[in-house]
Design a protein around this motif. Structure first.
Motif, PDB file in Angstrom:
ATOM      1  N   VAL A 181      14.342 -21.702 -12.543  1.00  7.91           N
ATOM      2  CA  VAL A 181      14.523 -21.631 -11.092  1.00  7.91           C
ATOM      3  C   VAL A 181      13.414 -22.402 -10.374  1.00  7.91           C
ATOM      4  N   ALA A 182      12.454 -22.931 -11.130  1.00  6.79           N
ATOM      5  CA  ALA A 182      11.340 -23.732 -10.587  1.00  6.79           C
ATOM      6  C   ALA A 182      10.402 -22.892  -9.725  1.00  6.79           C
ATOM      7  N   LEU A 183      10.202 -21.618 -10.099  1.00  9.74           N
ATOM      8  CA  LEU A 183       9.236 -20.756  -9.423  1.00  9.74           C
ATOM      9  C   LEU A 183       7.915 -20.824 -10.190  1.00  9.74           C
ATOM     10  N   TRP A 184       7.233 -21.971 -10.074  1.00 11.70           N
ATOM     11  CA  TRP A 184       6.066 -22.164 -10.915  1.00 11.70           C
ATOM     12  C   TRP A 184       4.872 -21.289 -10.527  1.00 11.70           C
ATOM     13  N   PRO A 185       4.630 -20.977  -9.246  1.00  9.36           N
ATOM     14  CA  PRO A 185       3.509 -20.070  -8.966  1.00  9.36           C
ATOM     15  C   PRO A 185       3.737 -18.676  -9.561  1.00  9.36           C
ATOM     16  N   GLU A 186       4.978 -18.157  -9.424  1.00 13.47           N
ATOM     17  CA  GLU A 186       5.286 -16.859 -10.021  1.00 13.47           C
ATOM     18  C   GLU A 186       5.146 -16.901 -11.531  1.00 13.47           C
ATOM     19  N   LEU A 187       5.523 -18.024 -12.139  1.00  6.43           N
ATOM     20  CA  LEU A 187       5.393 -18.173 -13.586  1.00  6.43           C
ATOM     21  C   LEU A 187       3.921 -18.119 -14.005  1.00  6.43           C
ATOM     22  N   LEU A 188       3.041 -18.772 -13.248  1.00  5.22           N
ATOM     23  CA  LEU A 188       1.616 -18.721 -13.563  1.00  5.22           C
ATOM     24  C   LEU A 188       1.066 -17.305 -13.395  1.00  5.22           C
ATOM     25  N   PHE A 189       1.512 -16.611 -12.359  1.00  9.81           N
ATOM     26  CA  PHE A 189       1.087 -15.230 -12.168  1.00  9.81           C
ATOM     27  C   PHE A 189       1.496 -14.370 -13.363  1.00  9.81           C
ATOM     28  N   GLN A 196      -3.928 -11.296 -19.718  1.00  7.28           N
ATOM     29  CA  GLN A 196      -4.911 -10.228 -19.543  1.00  7.28           C
ATOM     30  C   GLN A 196      -4.559  -9.006 -20.381  1.00  7.28           C
ATOM     31  N   GLN A 197      -3.257  -8.681 -20.445  1.00  5.65           N
ATOM     32  CA  GLN A 197      -2.829  -7.524 -21.232  1.00  5.65           C
ATOM     33  C   GLN A 197      -3.012  -7.755 -22.726  1.00  5.65           C
ATOM     34  N   ALA A 198      -2.903  -9.024 -23.152  1.00  5.77           N
ATOM     35  CA  ALA A 198      -2.974  -9.355 -24.587  1.00  5.77           C
ATOM     36  C   ALA A 198      -4.352  -9.844 -25.008  1.00  5.77           C
ATOM     37  N   LEU A 737      -4.295 -18.276  -2.421  1.00  6.04           N
ATOM     38  CA  LEU A 737      -3.632 -17.186  -3.141  1.00  6.04           C
ATOM     39  C   LEU A 737      -4.210 -17.008  -4.543  1.00  6.04           C
ATOM     40  N   PHE A 738      -4.339 -18.116  -5.269  1.00  9.37           N
ATOM     41  CA  PHE A 738      -4.872 -18.038  -6.627  1.00  9.37           C
ATOM     42  C   PHE A 738      -6.325 -17.525  -6.628  1.00  9.37           C
ATOM     43  N   GLU A 739      -7.128 -18.003  -5.691  1.00 10.72           N
ATOM     44  CA  GLU A 739      -8.528 -17.585  -5.639  1.00 10.72           C
ATOM     45  C   GLU A 739      -8.643 -16.087  -5.366  1.00 10.72           C
ATOM     46  N   ARG A 740      -7.793 -15.576  -4.483  1.00  9.63           N
ATOM     47  CA  ARG A 740      -7.850 -14.149  -4.157  1.00  9.63           C
ATOM     48  C   ARG A 740      -7.464 -13.275  -5.351  1.00  9.63           C
ATOM     49  N   GLN A 741      -6.668 -13.832  -6.259  1.00  9.73           N
ATOM     50  CA  GLN A 741      -6.265 -13.076  -7.449  1.00  9.73           C
ATOM     51  C   GLN A 741      -7.195 -13.322  -8.634  1.00  9.73           C
ATOM     52  N   GLY A 742      -8.282 -14.066  -8.412  1.00 11.74           N
ATOM     53  CA  GLY A 742      -9.225 -14.328  -9.480  1.00 11.74           C
ATOM     54  C   GLY A 742      -8.733 -15.341 -10.493  1.00 11.74           C
ATOM     55  N   MET A 743      -7.715 -16.116 -10.140  1.00 12.20           N
ATOM     56  CA  MET A 743      -7.158 -17.121 -11.053  1.00 12.20           C
ATOM     57  C   MET A 743      -7.894 -18.441 -10.811  1.00 12.20           C
ATOM     58  N   VAL A 744      -9.119 -18.489 -11.314  1.00 11.10           N
ATOM     59  CA  VAL A 744     -10.032 -19.589 -10.987  1.00 11.10           C
ATOM     60  C   VAL A 744      -9.517 -20.926 -11.523  1.00 11.10           C
ATOM     61  N   ILE A 745      -9.087 -20.942 -12.792  1.00 10.65           N
ATOM     62  CA  ILE A 745      -8.623 -22.198 -13.391  1.00 10.65           C
ATOM     63  C   ILE A 745      -7.413 -22.731 -12.637  1.00 10.65           C
ATOM     64  N   GLU A 746      -6.471 -21.846 -12.325  1.00 13.08           N
ATOM     65  CA  GLU A 746      -5.278 -22.264 -11.594  1.00 13.08           C
ATOM     66  C   GLU A 746      -5.646 -22.809 -10.210  1.00 13.08           C
TER      67      GLU A 746
END
Length: 775
Positions: A181-189, A196-198, A737-746
């Motif tokens: 569906v080309a929802l790439w931000p949701e896919l990265l999340f 993190q779980q694994a 959005l990514f920074e607020r979620q701590g997704m630094v690399i993204e």
């Protein structure tokens, strides 16, 4: 247990159905025997034609052991063994009183065969009663997406994005659909949450999907580096190579894609991407003879086209070598494809005794108005072809327009005509004309004036790539600044709401409301001086009639348009205006304006705005004014820069009009006045009215993020990016959005993409909306 199942599979592999049946009779009541073992025996017996014995196994199964029987059916569907799966499900349905699970399995079968609406009609009520069934939610969203209902699919998936599945298998299925569906931000999340779980470990397929997310976002360097690392480290390099070949296609690197496929075929011949995908690239590169041969694999590709051919599976496929007494040609794919292939119909008629043509209902009026001969058509010079409407769409005999006089002895899918007729290279000249009665009927709809230009800005929303080829009408607004032109609206469907955005100097003729069928559309196009259209059916219709067309072609073009150049082999009268960057139509429209100025003999002029009167009262014409006119009026009226004063004026207008232009200005003024809850309500309403309004989506996302609704913000930021992928404020918002979620690399990779976009000259706004109002 494992030894028992291994033994049973070995017997099944060697076709020992008798031994399987005896094993079941002898051991089925033993403690070590399981439901999985009975299901293995039953499906093996059914596959080898022992239906009665398979039925005995099913009958003997107790209610508590039925789950493995359904699991086998799902495994068959996942392996594309559709006919066996259908027989197995119908057997279970006939022997057991459980209606729900067989119905879901049949819905999955409809989904695989391309009957998406039937699947949705079964999935939706089930999910309403069982909202926690994650698999059915994913299947429903997939069917909605393939129907073109992308927004519905996203809404269906939303609960799984907020609360991801715990099962790894289900999580991978969800990630694969997000990729589709080309929802790439949701896919990265999702991948980040899984990582993190694994404990920072991911499976190969999850790492591939993460690389695909960057590919969708056109972070080319990042995606290719990830794929190179994965190929070196992965125990399954064939899968990595397959996904990388699709990345090359998305990037427009077609030669690289073919080389990757050839390399993959040499190393892993059983896992190559196959001729179906390869044929698209061969068409684009102009290698038609190879392409038409490879194109025949489309019926084994698992697409909905395979089911359409299956309806004629009892007839021999015509190869052009014999003269059949009666041939049925059945259509496939869209209306534009059918019109494109109609050029070959006279050649077919000369080679067969009789012909029946199975086509979609929408084509009936058009074909009745056409002639394939030069000159004025009449009753004698046009071949009489029996027509059947929508034969592949389960239309009953009562719905058939005219039953064929003879039973067909051969069949041929329409898109196979160039190969069978040995005409791989198309001829671009016009190949049919219209009855004069069609011209006379539509002539009174036109007005005498300047240059007549037909306008089509969106294709069929059900097309999976429609968001790449369609534009928002606002993007064509510069064309309206050229005087001396009458723009005839030929667009049909809900997108005509976008007409509310046009400035008053855009000379529009609303002829769309009078067009009832394709014959009407052809009659109008035949009287245009020019058609400007996105890559959709009207381009083919005008090209077949020999009328001038300027076609807007997306960065990744459809297979028929090639990779470069203004001309096409298919239609001499069509000029191709190509994107040089994904989703960025502005340079294309600028060039089109230059051409239109030369054609009309007039230079573009700046738009004029309505001024407020001395009392500040609202003009009656503002009730129907477009967005930019409303904003200009309010700026002029609001000398003290107090947004509440402007909002008061606008509320007078809003009381009489809920058009998108009014709602857009209202939302921005509500935000400026600090009325954030009211603004959120207004923006949601605006998006319902205009589901392609990038500015409203971005502004709503910023509102939601300000109150820490991260997933709500992600949903609308992702949708805004999908529609306006080169608008810089969207990327900056995504970085936030990514920074607020701590997704630094993204976030860092998004920052790199922003730098590249700035160097490429990406725009800072979306027709006055920019990054949304300050929040």
């Amino acid at each position: 247990m494992q030894e028992l199942m291994g033994w049973l599979r070995l017997l099944a592999q060697y076709g020992r159905s008798d031994a399987l049946y005896e094993a079941w009779r002898k051991y089925a009541k033993k403690p070590f025997w399981t439901g999985e073992a009975s299901a293995q025996v039953g499906i093996s017996l059914l596959a080898n034609g022992f239906d009665a014995k398979a039925g005995s196994v099913v009958d003997d199964c107790t209610t508590t052991h039925r789950l493995p029987f359904y699991t086998v059916a799902h495994e068959l569907l996942d392996s594309s063994l559709f006919q066996l799966a259908e027989r197995w499900v119908l057997l279970l349905q006939s022997r057991w009183d459980d209606e729900t699970r067989p119905r879901i399995l049949l819905a999955r079968l409809d989904h695989h065969r391309g009957f998406f609406q039937k699947a949705v009609d079964q999935f939706e009520p089930y999910l309403g009663a069982h909202p926690d069934d994650e698999n059915v939610r994913i299947w429903l969203a997939s069917a909605q997406h393939k129907m073109g209902c992308r927004s519905d699919a996203i809404n269906t998936l939303q609960p799984l994005l907020v609360h991801p599945p715990e099962s790894t298998v289900t999580k991978i299925a969800l990630a694969s659909l997000l990729n589709e569906v080309a929802l790439w931000p949701e896919l990265l999340f999702l991948v980040r949450e899984t990582e993190q779980q694994a404990n920072n470990t991911l499976s190969v397929i999850q790492q591939i999907l993460r690389a695909q997310a960057y590919a969708i976002a056109r972070m080319e360097r990042v995606a290719l580096a990830d794929f190179a690392r994965l190929e070196a480290e992965s125990p399954d390099p064939a899968t990595v190579m397959g996904f990388r070949s699709l990345l090359y296609y998305r990037l427009g690197k077609y030669e690289e894609m073919l080389r990757e496929n050839d390399r993959m075929t040499a190393l892993y011949p059983l896992q190559s991407m196959g001729d179906y995908n390869r044929s698209h690239v061969l068409f684009l590169l102009g290698r038609y003879e190879e392409a038409w041969q490879a194109w025949e694999s489309r019926f084994q590709s698992g697409t909905g086209m395979a089911q359409r051919e299956h309806n004629y599976s009892g007839l021999k496929v015509w190869d052009g070598a014999v003269t059949p007494e009666m041939l049925v040609i059945h259509t496939e794919q869209g209306l534009g494809d059918v019109i494109q292939m109609l050029r070959y119909l006279p050649d077919v008629i000369s080679k067969v005794g009789g012909l029946t043509f199975d086509f979609a209902q929408a084509l009936y009026a058009l074909l009745g108005a056409l002639s394939f001969e030069d000159g004025e058509p009449d009753e004698t010079d046009s071949p009489r072809v029996p027509l059947v409407a929508d034969g592949f769409s389960e239309v009953s005999p009562d719905d058939a327009l005219e039953p064929p006089p003879l039973v067909p002895t051969f069949q041929l899918p329409m898109m196979s005509l160039p190969r069978v007729l040995n005409k791989p290279l198309p001829e671009g000249s016009a190949y049919f004309s219209l009855n004069s009665s069609v011209i006379e009927r539509t002539k009174p709809w036109l007005i005498d004036g300047g240059l007549r230009v037909g306008l089509v800005w969106a294709g069929n929303a059900a097309h999976l790539g429609d968001h790449f080829r369609s534009v928002h009408l606002l993007e064509l607004m510069p064309l309206g600044r050229i005087p001396g032109i009458e723009f005839y609206i030929l667009q049909k469907g809900p997108v005509d709401i976008q007409l509310d955005y046009l400035p008053s100097n855009f000379n529009v003729v609303r002829i769309d409301q009078r067009i009832d069928d394709l014959a009407d559309l052809a009659g109008v196009i035949a009287q245009m001086d020019l058609l400007i259209s996105v890559d959709s059916m009207p381009v083919h219709l005008a090209g077949a009639l020999g009328k001038p067309v300027w076609a807007l072609i997306p960065f990744t073009p459809d297979w028929r348009w090639g990779t470069a150049g203004e001309k096409t082999d298919w239609y001499d009268s069509v000029v191709l205006f190509r994107q040089n960057r994904v989703a960025d139509w502005r340079p294309v429209i600028t060039r089109m304006c230059e051409w239109l100025e030369k054609l009309s003999g007039h230079k573009a002029v700046d738009p004029k705005f309505i001024e407020p009167n001395s009392s500040g009262a609202v003009h009656e014409q503002l009730i129907d004014a477009p967005f930019n006119v409303l904003e200009a009026f309010l700026r002029a009226a609001d000398t003290k820069a107090d947004p509440k004063t402007s909002l008061s004026l606008l509320n007078e207008i809003a009381a009489q009009s809920q058009r998108p232009a009014v709602l857009g200005v209202k939302a921005r003024l509500e935000i400026a006045s600090g009325l954030l809850e009211a603004a959120e309500t207004t923006l949601n309403h605006l998006i319902k009215v205009d589901n392609k309004h990038v500015g409203a989506m971005l502004t709503l996302s910023r509102l939601l993020l300000a109150r820490d609704d991260v997933y709500g913000a992600l949903r609308w930021a992702s949708e805004a990016m999908h529609l306006g992928s080169d608008v810089l404020p969207i990327w900056r918002h995504m970085q936030d959005l990514f920074e607020r979620q701590g997704m630094v690399i993204e976030a860092q990779r998004v920052a790199e993409r922003i730098s590249i976009l700035i160097e490429e000259g990406a725009h800072e706004d979306w027709f006055g909306w920019g990054g949304g109002a300050d929040i």
